[in-house]
Design a protein around this motif. Sequence first.
Motif, PDB file in Angstrom:
ATOM      1  N   GLY A   1     -10.358  -2.883  15.021  1.00  0.00           N
ATOM      2  CA  GLY A   1     -10.298  -4.095  15.831  1.00  0.00           C
ATOM      3  C   GLY A   1     -10.613  -5.330  15.018  1.00  0.00           C
ATOM      4  N   ALA A   2     -11.576  -5.231  14.112  1.00  0.00           N
ATOM      5  CA  ALA A   2     -11.937  -6.359  13.262  1.00  0.00           C
ATOM      6  C   ALA A   2     -10.768  -6.774  12.373  1.00  0.00           C
ATOM      7  CB  ALA A   2     -13.159  -6.010  12.409  1.00  0.00           C
ATOM      8  N   ALA A   3     -10.010  -5.809  11.895  1.00  0.00           N
ATOM      9  CA  ALA A   3      -8.845  -6.113  11.063  1.00  0.00           C
ATOM     10  C   ALA A   3      -7.784  -6.852  11.884  1.00  0.00           C
ATOM     11  CB  ALA A   3      -8.270  -4.832  10.469  1.00  0.00           C
ATOM     12  N   LEU A   4      -7.545  -6.402  13.124  1.00  0.00           N
ATOM     13  CA  LEU A   4      -6.591  -7.086  13.992  1.00  0.00           C
ATOM     14  C   LEU A   4      -7.070  -8.501  14.321  1.00  0.00           C
ATOM     15  CD1 LEU A   4      -5.323  -4.700  16.831  1.00  0.00           C
ATOM     16  CD2 LEU A   4      -4.078  -5.586  14.874  1.00  0.00           C
ATOM     17  N   LEU A   5      -8.345  -8.622  14.607  1.00  0.00           N
ATOM     18  CA  LEU A   5      -8.894  -9.924  14.962  1.00  0.00           C
ATOM     19  C   LEU A   5      -8.770 -10.903  13.798  1.00  0.00           C
ATOM     20  CD1 LEU A   5     -10.168 -11.530  17.214  1.00  0.00           C
ATOM     21  CD2 LEU A   5     -12.411 -10.729  16.437  1.00  0.00           C
TER      22      LEU A   5
ATOM     23  N   SER B   1      -0.767  -4.071  20.147  1.00  0.00           N
ATOM     24  CA  SER B   1      -1.220  -3.082  19.178  1.00  0.00           C
ATOM     25  C   SER B   1      -2.598  -2.592  19.624  1.00  0.00           C
ATOM     26  CB  SER B   1      -1.310  -3.726  17.791  1.00  0.00           C
ATOM     27  OG  SER B   1      -1.800  -2.803  16.860  1.00  0.00           O
ATOM     28  N   VAL B   2      -2.703  -1.312  19.931  1.00  0.00           N
ATOM     29  CA  VAL B   2      -3.965  -0.721  20.384  1.00  0.00           C
ATOM     30  C   VAL B   2      -4.624  -0.024  19.201  1.00  0.00           C
ATOM     31  CG1 VAL B   2      -5.054   0.907  21.968  1.00  0.00           C
ATOM     32  CG2 VAL B   2      -3.009  -0.349  22.688  1.00  0.00           C
ATOM     33  N   VAL B   3      -5.892  -0.347  18.969  1.00  0.00           N
ATOM     34  CA  VAL B   3      -6.641   0.313  17.891  1.00  0.00           C
ATOM     35  C   VAL B   3      -7.795   1.095  18.496  1.00  0.00           C
ATOM     36  CG1 VAL B   3      -5.965  -1.325  16.096  1.00  0.00           C
ATOM     37  CG2 VAL B   3      -7.998  -1.775  17.461  1.00  0.00           C
ATOM     38  N   ALA B   4      -8.282   2.064  17.738  1.00  0.00           N
ATOM     39  CA  ALA B   4      -9.231   3.030  18.288  1.00  0.00           C
ATOM     40  C   ALA B   4     -10.698   2.619  18.243  1.00  0.00           C
ATOM     41  CB  ALA B   4      -9.070   4.369  17.557  1.00  0.00           C
TER      42      ALA B   4
ATOM     43  N   SER C   1       2.348 -22.924  25.371  1.00  0.00           N
ATOM     44  CA  SER C   1       2.558 -22.680  26.803  1.00  0.00           C
ATOM     45  C   SER C   1       1.269 -22.429  27.574  1.00  0.00           C
ATOM     46  CB  SER C   1       3.483 -21.480  26.999  1.00  0.00           C
ATOM     47  OG  SER C   1       2.825 -20.293  26.578  1.00  0.00           O
ATOM     48  N   GLY C   2       0.225 -21.999  26.873  1.00  0.00           N
ATOM     49  CA  GLY C   2      -1.017 -21.629  27.544  1.00  0.00           C
ATOM     50  C   GLY C   2      -1.008 -20.219  28.095  1.00  0.00           C
ATOM     51  N   ASP C   3       0.121 -19.513  27.934  1.00  0.00           N
ATOM     52  CA  ASP C   3       0.241 -18.158  28.456  1.00  0.00           C
ATOM     53  C   ASP C   3      -0.722 -17.190  27.771  1.00  0.00           C
ATOM     54  OD1 ASP C   3       2.300 -18.961  30.117  1.00  0.00           O
ATOM     55  OD2 ASP C   3       3.884 -18.233  28.790  1.00  0.00           O
ATOM     56  N   VAL C   4      -1.150 -16.179  28.514  1.00  0.00           N
ATOM     57  CA  VAL C   4      -1.928 -15.084  27.952  1.00  0.00           C
ATOM     58  C   VAL C   4      -0.990 -14.279  27.052  1.00  0.00           C
ATOM     59  CG1 VAL C   4      -3.179 -12.955  28.479  1.00  0.00           C
ATOM     60  CG2 VAL C   4      -3.434 -14.977  29.954  1.00  0.00           C
ATOM     61  N   VAL C   5      -1.431 -13.969  25.837  1.00  0.00           N
ATOM     62  CA  VAL C   5      -0.615 -13.195  24.904  1.00  0.00           C
ATOM     63  C   VAL C   5      -1.460 -12.105  24.248  1.00  0.00           C
ATOM     64  CG1 VAL C   5       1.118 -14.976  24.439  1.00  0.00           C
ATOM     65  CG2 VAL C   5      -0.991 -14.938  23.093  1.00  0.00           C
ATOM     66  N   TYR C   6      -0.756 -11.102  23.709  1.00  0.00           N
ATOM     67  CA  TYR C   6      -1.395  -9.955  23.059  1.00  0.00           C
ATOM     68  C   TYR C   6      -0.780  -9.771  21.682  1.00  0.00           C
ATOM     69  CZ  TYR C   6      -2.934  -9.246  27.770  1.00  0.00           C
ATOM     70  OH  TYR C   6      -3.507  -9.454  29.003  1.00  0.00           O
ATOM     71  N   LEU C   7      -1.619  -9.470  20.697  1.00  0.00           N
ATOM     72  CA  LEU C   7      -1.151  -9.257  19.330  1.00  0.00           C
ATOM     73  C   LEU C   7      -0.389  -7.936  19.252  1.00  0.00           C
ATOM     74  CD1 LEU C   7      -1.241 -10.479  16.462  1.00  0.00           C
ATOM     75  CD2 LEU C   7      -3.251  -9.044  16.051  1.00  0.00           C
ATOM     76  N   THR C   8       0.815  -7.989  18.671  1.00  0.00           N
ATOM     77  CA  THR C   8       1.664  -6.799  18.586  1.00  0.00           C
ATOM     78  C   THR C   8       1.495  -6.099  17.246  1.00  0.00           C
ATOM     79  OG1 THR C   8       3.564  -7.954  17.641  1.00  0.00           O
ATOM     80  CG2 THR C   8       3.378  -7.931  20.059  1.00  0.00           C
ATOM     81  N   LYS C   9       2.139  -4.959  17.111  1.00  0.00           N
ATOM     82  CA  LYS C   9       2.052  -4.167  15.875  1.00  0.00           C
ATOM     83  C   LYS C   9       2.635  -4.878  14.669  1.00  0.00           C
ATOM     84  CE  LYS C   9       2.128   0.129  18.416  1.00  0.00           C
ATOM     85  NZ  LYS C   9       2.906   1.241  18.871  1.00  0.00           N
TER      86      LYS C   9
ATOM     87  N   VAL D   1      -7.561  -4.135  22.181  1.00  0.00           N
ATOM     88  CA  VAL D   1      -6.429  -4.964  21.775  1.00  0.00           C
ATOM     89  C   VAL D   1      -6.954  -6.381  21.583  1.00  0.00           C
ATOM     90  CG1 VAL D   1      -4.748  -3.561  23.041  1.00  0.00           C
ATOM     91  CG2 VAL D   1      -5.710  -5.587  24.127  1.00  0.00           C
ATOM     92  N   VAL D   2      -6.140  -7.214  20.912  1.00  0.00           N
ATOM     93  CA  VAL D   2      -6.491  -8.619  20.751  1.00  0.00           C
ATOM     94  C   VAL D   2      -5.681  -9.431  21.743  1.00  0.00           C
ATOM     95  CG1 VAL D   2      -6.424 -10.617  19.206  1.00  0.00           C
ATOM     96  CG2 VAL D   2      -7.055  -8.384  18.303  1.00  0.00           C
ATOM     97  N   THR D   3      -6.360 -10.331  22.437  1.00  0.00           N
ATOM     98  CA  THR D   3      -5.699 -11.252  23.352  1.00  0.00           C
ATOM     99  C   THR D   3      -6.056 -12.676  22.963  1.00  0.00           C
ATOM    100  OG1 THR D   3      -5.306 -11.794  25.683  1.00  0.00           O
ATOM    101  CG2 THR D   3      -7.561 -11.232  25.078  1.00  0.00           C
TER     102      THR D   3
END
Length: 103
Positions: free
Chosen positions: A49-53, A41-44, A21-29, A13-15
Amino acid sequence: MAKAPKLDSQPQVVTANDLKSGDVVYLTKVAGWSRRIADASVVANAEAGAALLAIAEAQAKMNIVVAPYLIPVDASSTPPRPIQYREVIRADGPTTEIRKPAA
């Protein structure tokens, strides 16, 4: 210094950190950001992963998030669980407890 994990064939996943806010966040679908890893969004593999990044880095240039990167996760659990201890702490929240003063 610990070496970064190889992400070639691991789910990931991408974080990042939210700029305001400085909060930890995760990229969604839907290319948004959530404080919950369950929404990520979890990729295999590394190619996906490169596309999400790339999406996350574009949003970093728009000053939405800071320093996005990929992390390996155990996708067999719900929600996905980070593999590295540092990322487990980031996903679970701060390790300190805010205490109210005694009355």
